[in-house]
Each structure stands twice: as structure tokens, then as C-alpha cells.
Design a protein around this motif. Sequence first.
Motif, mmCIF file in Angstrom:
data_model
loop_
_atom_site.group_PDB
_atom_site.id
_atom_site.type_symbol
_atom_site.label_atom_id
_atom_site.label_comp_id
_atom_site.label_asym_id
_atom_site.label_seq_id
_atom_site.Cartn_x
_atom_site.Cartn_y
_atom_site.Cartn_z
ATOM 1 N N GLU A 66 -28.304 3.513 18.303
ATOM 2 C CA GLU A 66 -29.615 3.206 17.706
ATOM 3 C C GLU A 66 -30.764 3.756 18.543
ATOM 4 O OE1 GLU A 66 -32.034 -0.832 16.962
ATOM 5 O OE2 GLU A 66 -30.244 -0.629 15.685
ATOM 6 N N GLN A 67 -30.626 3.731 19.867
ATOM 7 C CA GLN A 67 -31.723 4.205 20.715
ATOM 8 C C GLN A 67 -31.949 5.713 20.573
ATOM 9 O OE1 GLN A 67 -28.902 2.784 21.893
ATOM 10 N NE2 GLN A 67 -28.245 3.653 23.868
ATOM 11 N N ASP A 68 -30.914 6.439 20.160
ATOM 12 C CA ASP A 68 -31.071 7.874 19.916
ATOM 13 C C ASP A 68 -31.633 8.135 18.516
ATOM 14 O OD1 ASP A 68 -29.970 8.442 22.404
ATOM 15 O OD2 ASP A 68 -27.920 8.501 21.605
ATOM 16 N N ILE A 69 -31.283 7.283 17.586
ATOM 17 C CA ILE A 69 -31.672 7.466 16.184
ATOM 18 C C ILE A 69 -33.122 7.054 15.943
ATOM 19 C CG2 ILE A 69 -31.194 6.658 13.825
ATOM 20 C CD1 ILE A 69 -28.235 6.212 14.910
ATOM 21 N N LEU A 70 -33.562 5.974 16.601
ATOM 22 C CA LEU A 70 -34.875 5.381 16.340
ATOM 23 C C LEU A 70 -36.034 6.378 16.469
ATOM 24 C CD1 LEU A 70 -36.077 1.879 17.460
ATOM 25 C CD2 LEU A 70 -37.533 3.859 17.813
ATOM 26 N N PRO A 71 -36.176 7.116 17.585
ATOM 27 C CA PRO A 71 -37.340 8.013 17.695
ATOM 28 C C PRO A 71 -37.326 9.142 16.666
ATOM 29 C CG PRO A 71 -35.817 8.363 19.522
ATOM 30 C CD PRO A 71 -35.356 7.143 18.822
ATOM 31 N N LEU A 72 -36.132 9.582 16.266
ATOM 32 C CA LEU A 72 -36.046 10.647 15.269
ATOM 33 C C LEU A 72 -36.493 10.136 13.903
ATOM 34 C CD1 LEU A 72 -32.598 12.263 16.208
ATOM 35 C CD2 LEU A 72 -34.855 12.627 17.233
ATOM 36 N N ALA A 73 -35.991 8.956 13.520
ATOM 37 C CA ALA A 73 -36.367 8.377 12.235
ATOM 38 C C ALA A 73 -37.858 8.079 12.194
ATOM 39 C CB ALA A 73 -35.553 7.113 11.968
ATOM 40 N N GLU A 74 -38.409 7.578 13.296
ATOM 41 C CA GLU A 74 -39.837 7.282 13.336
ATOM 42 C C GLU A 74 -40.668 8.557 13.206
ATOM 43 O OE1 GLU A 74 -40.463 4.950 16.885
ATOM 44 O OE2 GLU A 74 -40.318 3.068 15.751
ATOM 45 N N ALA A 75 -40.195 9.646 13.795
ATOM 46 C CA ALA A 75 -40.918 10.916 13.682
ATOM 47 C C ALA A 75 -40.954 11.395 12.227
ATOM 48 C CB ALA A 75 -40.264 11.976 14.572
ATOM 49 N N VAL A 76 -39.825 11.287 11.550
ATOM 50 C CA VAL A 76 -39.775 11.695 10.136
ATOM 51 C C VAL A 76 -40.712 10.834 9.307
ATOM 52 C CG1 VAL A 76 -38.311 11.926 8.099
ATOM 53 C CG2 VAL A 76 -37.430 12.597 10.346
ATOM 54 N N MET A 77 -40.689 9.525 9.528
ATOM 55 C CA MET A 77 -41.563 8.631 8.765
ATOM 56 C C MET A 77 -43.029 8.867 9.096
ATOM 57 S SD MET A 77 -39.376 5.068 8.530
ATOM 58 C CE MET A 77 -38.801 5.051 10.230
ATOM 59 N N HIS A 78 -43.318 9.252 10.334
ATOM 60 C CA HIS A 78 -44.692 9.528 10.755
ATOM 61 C C HIS A 78 -45.287 10.699 9.979
ATOM 62 C CE1 HIS A 78 -48.177 10.023 13.378
ATOM 63 N NE2 HIS A 78 -47.856 11.297 13.514
ATOM 64 N N THR A 79 -44.468 11.678 9.648
ATOM 65 C CA THR A 79 -44.971 12.863 8.929
ATOM 66 C C THR A 79 -44.996 12.652 7.421
ATOM 67 O OG1 THR A 79 -42.771 13.891 8.749
ATOM 68 C CG2 THR A 79 -44.049 14.380 10.732
ATOM 69 N N GLY A 80 -44.524 11.505 6.966
ATOM 70 C CA GLY A 80 -44.387 11.256 5.530
ATOM 71 C C GLY A 80 -42.946 11.485 5.144
ATOM 72 N N ALA A 81 -42.332 10.510 4.478
ATOM 73 C CA ALA A 81 -40.895 10.603 4.212
ATOM 74 C C ALA A 81 -40.562 10.042 2.842
ATOM 75 C CB ALA A 81 -40.112 9.834 5.289
#
Length: 336
Positions: free
Chosen positions: A189-204
Motif C-alpha cells: 500500500e505504501q508504494d501504491i498510495l502516492p501513485l494513485a494520489e498523483a493520478v487523482m490529483h491530475t483528474g481521474a
Amino acid sequence: MQVIVVSNSPSKRTEYFVEAGRNLQAEVCFLTYEELFNCLPSLRQAVVKLEPWVSSETDFLRYALLSEEYKETLQRLDKIILPGDVYFLNPPHALLQALDKKETKQILSANDLSVTPMLDTPRSFEELVQALSDYGRGCFLKPRYGSGAGGIMAIRYQPRQKKWVVYTTLQKVDGIIHNTKRIHRLTKEQDILPLAEAVMHTGAILEEWIPKEQLQGENYDLRVVCGEEEIDYVVVRCSKGSITNLHLNNNARLWSELSLSEDVRQRIYLLCRKAVRTLGLQYAGVDVLIERGTDTPYIIEVNGQGDHIYQDMYAHNSIYTRQIRTIKKKYDHADR
């Protein structure tokens, strides 16, 4: 009637388009977007084909900013009133619609075209976990804008065991999230979280995971290059995993290799042509998923600039050749 292909800089796709024109002895040239803005007021008897920006940027967040800049360029072009004998092959407003996966799906669904269903878009990692827990099946988290599998995350989550399996092109290195040309498998989860947040930050968008049909043990979907009335090319994109984009070292197979009935093939043709017309495009690359076990076709997305198929470009360059022939025939006739 001259044909102009436009991008921020030359690329293989613009090079092969110009070459197709040269082989047809047609007047085809390349311009940058800056050059196009400068010459549009005085341009006459031309068809303009708008291509996406070329970039080698791998930083996912920086690339998202470049995509915003490109969208602003299309919005500027959309406000310009063209001379009566100048046409866009695909108008800027239609390209903007196709760039927006959410808007595309809403428009197509409203016109009774089957698309891969969306779930409510999560705005945080906590909301993503809740959505995955409520849905109970795998999902795709994708950037709302863009193409080429950049930033896509195929996610499976088991809430009781809190187990994750994610396949993505994203990779965090030295604090920077990069979009790569290979698939990475993540389970922490600690590896997945920042990637998912980045995608959501740009609009998802969050999509349901529909099992794809298989060919010789590999999952596949289709890139259907088509116009309003004709199908130019169908490439079968095969992968052991769920992400099939060909630039990720996946396999391209022939349309003729599939054991689909003629009825299913015709349904796919009709679906794609109607999607192109519905979005106000003249040419597009339509990505189609065929559901395993039902042979039901669903549109994944529509790429208004998705008519480049390297297997064809390097072999016969037939897509661009037919496209230029059609442009010349249609618009030479229109201006008489």
C-alpha cells in the motif's frame, strides 16, 4: 487543396503522413502550432490535421502540465473563425471531447453506445479504498485526459485481507513519479498510495474491470481506426496482463486471426463508426473491448488522433495514404 499536418515538432507520425502525400503527389506539408497560428489568417484552400504534442517528458506530473498546455492550444484554435475554404480534419472541440474520457463516455452513453462503465470518481486514497471495497471487483484508475496507457492503474483489492495487486506504468524513483514504457506489479500500500494520489490529483476516472476475450491464452482488445463511414484498419492488441497498449512490448495480432462471427464484427464496425460521428470527428482510433463469454463489444475510449499504427506505417503506410486520398476527394469537390 493543400493538406497540412500540425504538431509542436516533427515525429514519425507526421513524417509518414507527409511521405504518404508525397507518394500520392499531393501537396502535404508540416507546420508547428506556432506556425499555424501565424498563417491561419491568410491561409486558403487547406485541410488541417491536428496531431498531439510530442514530448519525451517522463515525469508524470510535469507531463500532465504539458497536456493542459496542449488543451489550451486546442481551445485557442476552437475560437478562431476559419476562412470558408479552410477546414480542420478533426475540429478542435471534437478533439477536446475525445481527450476527456469522462465526457466521451457520457456523450456515447447518452447516444445508446456501450462503453466500459464508470464508477464514482474518488478524490482521495481513502475514497478509492472505499470504492474498491464497495464494488468488490478489480477496477482501472485512469487519468481523465491523455492516452497511451500513461498513468493507468489496474487495481485489485481484497478489503478483508487488505491485499493489493496493482499493475501500472508508473514508478516512483527518487521522489519523482515517472511514466515508463513497461508494466510494474505493486503489492504494498505504501508504494501504491502516492501513485494513485498523483493520478487523482491530475483528474481521474474509475472504471469497472470487464474480463477481455482471449486469443491463444492472452487477453486482447482492439484499436479500430475508422472514419464516419469506413473502417481503415483493425489491430488486435494482446497481453498476458490487462493493459494491452502496443508500446509496452505487447503483441499485435491480425484481425483475421480472431474466431469472431461476422455478426460480432459488424456490430463492432457499426459501434465505432457511430462513436466517431457522435463525437463530431471524421477520423479516430476507437479502443474496443470484447467481453469474455458474451462477445459483447464495449468502447474503452476514443482517440481523436489515434490513426497511427506503426505496423501499418512501416509496412504499407496504407492508413495515411487512404486518408489523404479521401481528404483530397472530399474537399476538392467541396470547393468547386
